[in-house]
Scaffold this motif. Structure first.
Motif, PDB file in Angstrom:
ATOM      1  N   SER A  17     -33.210  -0.209 -32.756  1.00 20.59           N
ATOM      2  CA  SER A  17     -33.080   0.765 -31.671  1.00 20.59           C
ATOM      3  C   SER A  17     -32.459   2.081 -32.110  1.00 20.59           C
ATOM      4  CB  SER A  17     -32.236   0.172 -30.530  1.00 20.59           C
ATOM      5  OG  SER A  17     -30.930  -0.141 -31.001  1.00 20.59           O
ATOM      6  N   CYS A  18     -32.304   2.281 -33.403  1.00 21.37           N
ATOM      7  CA  CYS A  18     -31.628   3.501 -33.857  1.00 21.37           C
ATOM      8  C   CYS A  18     -32.407   4.748 -33.475  1.00 21.37           C
ATOM      9  CB  CYS A  18     -31.377   3.460 -35.359  1.00 21.37           C
ATOM     10  SG  CYS A  18     -32.826   3.763 -36.386  1.00 21.37           S
ATOM     11  N   SER A  88     -33.277  11.434 -40.787  1.00 19.78           N
ATOM     12  CA  SER A  88     -31.864  11.724 -41.034  1.00 19.78           C
ATOM     13  C   SER A  88     -30.966  10.693 -40.355  1.00 19.78           C
ATOM     14  CB  SER A  88     -31.542  13.129 -40.524  1.00 19.78           C
ATOM     15  OG  SER A  88     -30.164  13.409 -40.667  1.00 19.78           O
ATOM     16  N   HIS A  89     -31.302  10.349 -39.112  1.00 24.04           N
ATOM     17  CA  HIS A  89     -30.492   9.377 -38.379  1.00 24.04           C
ATOM     18  C   HIS A  89     -30.597   7.988 -39.014  1.00 24.04           C
ATOM     19  CE1 HIS A  89     -28.282   7.931 -34.900  1.00 24.04           C
ATOM     20  NE2 HIS A  89     -29.131   6.939 -34.792  1.00 24.04           N
ATOM     21  N   LEU A  90     -31.805   7.626 -39.429  1.00 27.54           N
ATOM     22  CA  LEU A  90     -31.997   6.329 -40.074  1.00 27.54           C
ATOM     23  C   LEU A  90     -31.213   6.245 -41.383  1.00 27.54           C
ATOM     24  CD1 LEU A  90     -33.399   3.569 -40.306  1.00 27.54           C
ATOM     25  CD2 LEU A  90     -35.351   4.741 -41.371  1.00 27.54           C
ATOM     26  N   ASN A  91     -31.269   7.302 -42.174  1.00 27.90           N
ATOM     27  CA  ASN A  91     -30.544   7.306 -43.443  1.00 27.90           C
ATOM     28  C   ASN A  91     -29.033   7.195 -43.226  1.00 27.90           C
ATOM     29  OD1 ASN A  91     -32.757   7.449 -45.154  1.00 27.90           O
ATOM     30  ND2 ASN A  91     -32.832   9.678 -45.102  1.00 27.90           N
ATOM     31  N   LYS A  92     -28.552   7.829 -42.170  1.00 21.93           N
ATOM     32  CA  LYS A  92     -27.124   7.729 -41.852  1.00 21.93           C
ATOM     33  C   LYS A  92     -26.750   6.296 -41.489  1.00 21.93           C
ATOM     34  CE  LYS A  92     -23.568   9.476 -38.719  1.00 21.93           C
ATOM     35  NZ  LYS A  92     -23.288  10.347 -37.535  1.00 21.93           N
ATOM     36  N   ARG A  93     -27.576   5.656 -40.665  1.00 23.20           N
ATOM     37  CA  ARG A  93     -27.303   4.267 -40.274  1.00 23.20           C
ATOM     38  C   ARG A  93     -27.369   3.332 -41.482  1.00 23.20           C
ATOM     39  NH1 ARG A  93     -28.235   2.828 -34.888  1.00 23.20           N
ATOM     40  NH2 ARG A  93     -27.710   0.729 -35.592  1.00 23.20           N
ATOM     41  N   LEU A 120     -31.680  -1.805 -48.088  1.00 22.38           N
ATOM     42  CA  LEU A 120     -31.209  -0.887 -47.056  1.00 22.38           C
ATOM     43  C   LEU A 120     -31.530   0.558 -47.416  1.00 22.38           C
ATOM     44  CD1 LEU A 120     -27.774  -2.592 -46.330  1.00 22.38           C
ATOM     45  CD2 LEU A 120     -29.884  -2.777 -44.994  1.00 22.38           C
ATOM     46  N   VAL A 121     -32.800   0.840 -47.582  1.00 21.57           N
ATOM     47  CA  VAL A 121     -33.283   2.188 -47.911  1.00 21.57           C
ATOM     48  C   VAL A 121     -34.469   2.519 -47.013  1.00 21.57           C
ATOM     49  CG1 VAL A 121     -32.460   2.176 -50.296  1.00 21.57           C
ATOM     50  CG2 VAL A 121     -34.730   1.265 -49.756  1.00 21.57           C
ATOM     51  N   SER A 122     -34.738   3.806 -46.866  1.00 20.00           N
ATOM     52  CA  SER A 122     -35.770   4.240 -45.914  1.00 20.00           C
ATOM     53  C   SER A 122     -37.080   4.677 -46.566  1.00 20.00           C
ATOM     54  CB  SER A 122     -35.230   5.409 -45.083  1.00 20.00           C
ATOM     55  OG  SER A 122     -35.011   6.539 -45.914  1.00 20.00           O
ATOM     56  N   GLU A 123     -37.161   4.672 -47.895  1.00 17.51           N
ATOM     57  CA  GLU A 123     -38.323   5.250 -48.577  1.00 17.51           C
ATOM     58  C   GLU A 123     -39.652   4.655 -48.111  1.00 17.51           C
ATOM     59  OE1 GLU A 123     -34.984   6.614 -50.958  1.00 17.51           O
ATOM     60  OE2 GLU A 123     -35.488   4.719 -49.997  1.00 17.51           O
ATOM     61  N   HIS A 124     -39.765   3.332 -48.128  1.00 17.16           N
ATOM     62  CA  HIS A 124     -41.033   2.699 -47.763  1.00 17.16           C
ATOM     63  C   HIS A 124     -41.369   2.950 -46.287  1.00 17.16           C
ATOM     64  CE1 HIS A 124     -41.476   0.810 -51.604  1.00 17.16           C
ATOM     65  NE2 HIS A 124     -40.333   0.143 -51.496  1.00 17.16           N
ATOM     66  N   ALA A 207     -41.935   2.978 -35.937  1.00 17.57           N
ATOM     67  CA  ALA A 207     -40.778   2.924 -36.827  1.00 17.57           C
ATOM     68  C   ALA A 207     -40.018   1.611 -36.663  1.00 17.57           C
ATOM     69  CB  ALA A 207     -39.844   4.106 -36.551  1.00 17.57           C
ATOM     70  N   ALA A 208     -39.896   1.145 -35.421  1.00 24.02           N
ATOM     71  CA  ALA A 208     -39.189  -0.123 -35.175  1.00 24.02           C
ATOM     72  C   ALA A 208     -39.889  -1.285 -35.864  1.00 24.02           C
ATOM     73  CB  ALA A 208     -39.090  -0.373 -33.665  1.00 24.02           C
TER      74      ALA A 208
END
Length: 239
Positions: A17-18, A88-93, A120-124, A207-208
């Motif tokens: 839910s981020c 940006s928000h996802l990377n912060k979380r 715990l990375v957002s690249e993919h 995204a979810a």
């Protein structure tokens, strides 16, 4: 179970839910020169054709402004776009989760913690989301300019309606024309907002799914191993 691991598990489950916390963008069109009153000589125009040309020219300017504002939110490269804000928000979380997970590191659990942190990375997620974005951007766009041109309210000030005979004929010369774009501006802003909301909801829904596939599910598969290792570490520390 350690307090650190409990905190981490709650945080990882809330990752889906981020996206819902990302601020929704706003479209605001200029209100200057949106009308010409037919009853005011200095504002009005002498012919219907001239009035239509002036109204459509002003509409074109407003439409381009709306498109530019929408592009600022839909362009994947724009610094304030919906996509960039989400990323940006996802990377912060994820950074917060990696820090939270670091508290679970012991001599025994270190290898598993390292494996979890690599997940715990957002690249993919962002790579796949870029492809999804292209289709969504085409789907959620503003109506055609001609659709808004059909909504322009035109008016005519004809002083001859109160005259007769020769006076009526003379008064006809003083007919003036005007228009009002304010309702069109409101509709355009509302349409743009609806499209952006729909785009944002669709992007976040995708995204979810990606977050669940690339992060939450793989992490949850490894958490039982981490629980055992942390339990064993506590057992070893007991006298």
């Amino acid at each position: 179970m350690s307090n650190e691991l409990i905190k981490f598990e709650k945080s990882i489950n809330g990752l889906r839910s981020c996206a819902s916390t990302v601020t929704f963008p706003h479209i605001s069109l200029p209100r200057e020169r949106y009308s010409r009153l037919a009853c005011i000589w200095d504002e009005s125009l002498p012919t219907k054709a001239a009035t239509e040309r002036d109204a459509e020219k002003r509409l074109c300017e407003l439409y381009q402004t709306a498109v530019e504002q929408m592009d600022a939110y839909l362009d994947i490269q724009a610094p304030n776009s919906i996509f960039v804000s989400f990323q940006s928000h996802l990377n912060k979380r994820l950074s917060e989760l990696r820090e939270s997970l670091a508290a679970c590191r012991t001599e025994r659990s270190a290898p598993v913690v390292a494996q979890l942190q690599e997940l715990l990375v957002s690249e993919h997620i962002c790579q796949e989301l870029r492809e999804i974005h292209r289709g969504l951007k085409q789907k959620y766009s503003l109506k055609k300019e001609r659709d808004y041109a059909a909504q322009i309210a035109y008016e005519k000030h004809d002083p001859s309606v109160f005259e007769e005979g020769l006076t009526w004929l003379v008064a006809k010369v003083f007919c003036r024309y005007g228009y009002d774009l304010f309702p069109v501006i409101l509709n355009m802003e509302e349409d743009a907002a609806k499209q952006l909301r729909a785009y944002q909801a669709a992007l976040h829904a995708q995204a979810a799914i990606l977050i669940d596939n690339h992060i939450i599910t793989p992490v949850q598969k490894k958490l039982p191993i981490l629980r055992v290792l942390l339990r064993d570490s506590r057992t070893e520390r007991r006298p």
